[in-house]
Scaffold this motif. Structure first.
Motif, PDB file in Angstrom:
ATOM      1  N   THR A 285       0.836  -1.202   0.000  1.00  0.00           N
ATOM      2  CA  THR A 285       0.000   0.000   0.000  1.00  0.00           C
ATOM      3  C   THR A 285       0.873   1.255   0.000  1.00  0.00           C
ATOM      4  O   THR A 285       0.617   2.217  -0.729  1.00  0.00           O
ATOM      5  CB  THR A 285      -0.938  -0.005   1.228  1.00  0.00           C
ATOM      6  N   ARG A 288       2.319   1.865  -3.427  1.00  0.00           N
ATOM      7  CA  ARG A 288       1.313   2.453  -4.311  1.00  0.00           C
ATOM      8  C   ARG A 288       1.175   3.947  -4.046  1.00  0.00           C
ATOM      9  O   ARG A 288       1.035   4.747  -4.956  1.00  0.00           O
ATOM     10  CB  ARG A 288      -0.056   1.788  -4.090  1.00  0.00           C
ATOM     11  N   ILE A 312      -5.201  -5.319  -2.558  1.00  0.00           N
ATOM     12  CA  ILE A 312      -4.096  -4.453  -2.969  1.00  0.00           C
ATOM     13  C   ILE A 312      -4.399  -3.827  -4.324  1.00  0.00           C
ATOM     14  O   ILE A 312      -4.810  -4.517  -5.245  1.00  0.00           O
ATOM     15  CB  ILE A 312      -2.792  -5.277  -3.060  1.00  0.00           C
TER      16      ILE A 312
END
Ligand code: C2E
Ligand code: MG
Ligand code: MG
Length: 412
Positions: A285, A288, A312
């Motif tokens: 996470t 990202r 995810i």
């Protein structure tokens, strides 16, 4: 008789009673005692030790932790060159489908047995066993020790190869995947499947990934400075995602190299069972949030892929090569391809097909909504220095040969 006795047999079944029964039958039929395991992990640990190599595996498909299909995937990674007999209580149709899938991985399947198995049934399959040919023997694995792999990392013997990824609709080169090889002083070029597993199992994967990533980013910078804008993909293992500082490390290396984070792709394969899924989830996470692209690798090969997709925000899905090569010609493979593609499209992900090996595969892809292709038909993994020349020759090929193909018709 002596020949039979020399065959090294491994039996894997979660039911201990079944293992006893198999051992008993093998003894009656004149075979040497088999090594037996009641779970896939233990069997792989045994196989990974340098002196252990089965000629034949009797494999139960239905096992609670790692099932038979997943076990086969681990065998493929290890370039297993022996034979298999599949055993299951499932329907005949199910067994036939799995047999086809395993054969698509080029592993020799002597046949399948439905439980309850009989002495005659087992014997008739065992009689089909033949020793592997010389070339198969050469291709089979040599497994390296943790010390050897550690030394390779420290001594700078790992070399990054790069395999192009191209846009299906236009043929444009959009990026490369970094594949690490080991330039071994005695054995020549050693492929990653022969040492990544060892690195993962012995706490070396962090050091390995750092070396690969740093090298790949430096290379991407060289290409960028030369006017070549390419996405650079690097493979990461679950083991890398266990340490919470991994996201910061990656972001730091990207900043040092001076590459836009959107140009960097991390390909994640869930090759090891997650003991605690919380750390990987947090690391992914955070990656990202730093605008780094995430790709789910080897999709469809039997890990808990669906849960990962839910949790995810992956940008890219790579359909495993076993569901790409030959999909045009094989209903089972095609069904897996279509299902994976459909799922990715619904989740708004970019789709990469791996294992595009020949013209038929490429023509097939051109008729689908798959975005990106990678495989031997386009190019084998190559050294960085070869890439500019390859791009020139690919453009020539596109103009001459590939453009002559019938205009792509989008179906679906
Ligand atoms: P992968 O990430 O799925 O990489 C694709 C593999 O398929 C590569 O094998 C590539 O050479 C091979 N391949 C490409 N095109 C074709 C084709 O048309 N047909 C067939 N049959 N194969 C094709 P390779 O280089 O042996 O790598 C094996 C695996 O090792 C990779 O699978 C990846 O999971 C792992 N690996 C490679 N480099 C690294 C690394 O730096 N770190 C980690 N953690 N894993 C790595
Ligand atoms: Mg990959
Ligand atoms: Mg893959």
């Amino acid at each position: 008789m002596t020949e039979k006795f020399a065959i090294r047999i491994l039996a894997l079944d979660d039911e201990r009673l079944m293992l006893k029964l198999l051992s008993h039958m093998l003894a009656i039929l004149g075979f040497a005692p088999a090594v037996t395991f009641d779970n896939g992990r233990a069997a792989l640990e045994w196989i990974d030790s340098p002196d252990n190599y089965p000629d034949l595996i009797l494999l139960d498909l239905n096992m609670p932790e790692m099932d038979g299909v997943e076990f086969v995937r681990h065998l493929v990674e290890r370039h297993y060159g022996g034979s298999l007999i599949l055993i299951s209580g499932e329907s005949e149709r199910m067994l036939q489908t799995v047999t086809k899938l395993v054969r698509a991985h080029k592993i020799q399947v002597l046949g399948h047995l439905r439980k309850p198995i009989t002495l005659e049934g087992l014997n008739s399959l065992l009689e089909k066993w033949t020793p592997p040919s010389q070339s198969e023997l050469l291709a089979a694995k040599k497994i390296y020790s943790a010390d050897e792999v550690r030394a390779a990392i420290v001594n700078g013997e790992l070399i990054n190869y790069y395999q192009p990824k191209v846009e299906v609709a236009t043929g444009r080169v959009v990026g490369v995947e970094t594949l690490v090889c080991w330039s071994h002083p005695d054995d020549g070029i050693v492929f990653p499947s022969q040492f990544i597993g060892v690195a993962e199992a012995h706490g070396l994967i962090d050091d390995l990934t750092r070396v690969v990533l740093t090298g790949a980013l430096a290379q991407a910078r060289v290409w960028q400075d030369a006017g070549l804008t390419l996405r650079i993909a690097v493979n990461v293992s679950m083991g890398n995602l266990g340490s919470l500082n991994f996201a910061d490390f990656v972001a730091g290396e990207i900043a040092t190299a001076g590459i836009p984070p959107q140009q960097v792709v991390l390909e994640v394969t869930e090759s090891q069972l997650m003991e605690d899924p919380r750390a990987p989830l947090e690391v992914l996470t955070r990656l990202r949030m730093k605008r780094i692209r995430l790709s789910i690798d080897d999709f469809g090969t039997g890990h808990s892929s669906l849960a990962q997709l839910r949790d995810i925000p992956f940008n890219e899905l790579k359909i495993d090569q076993s569901f790409v090569h030959g999909a045009w010609d094989n209903g089972t493979v095609r069904a897996m391809f279509d299902a994976s593609l459909g799922l990715a499209k619904q989740l708004d992900m970019e789709v990469v097909a791996e294992g595009v090996e020949d013209r038929d595969d490429w023509d097939f892809l051109r008729k689908t909504e798959c975005d990106i292709a990678q495989g031997y038909f386009i190019a084998k993994p190559m050294r960085a220095a070869s890439l500019p020349d390859w791009i020139n020759s690919w453009q020539m090929r596109l103009q001459k040969e590939l453009a002559a193909a019938p205009q792509a018709m989008r179906i679906r």
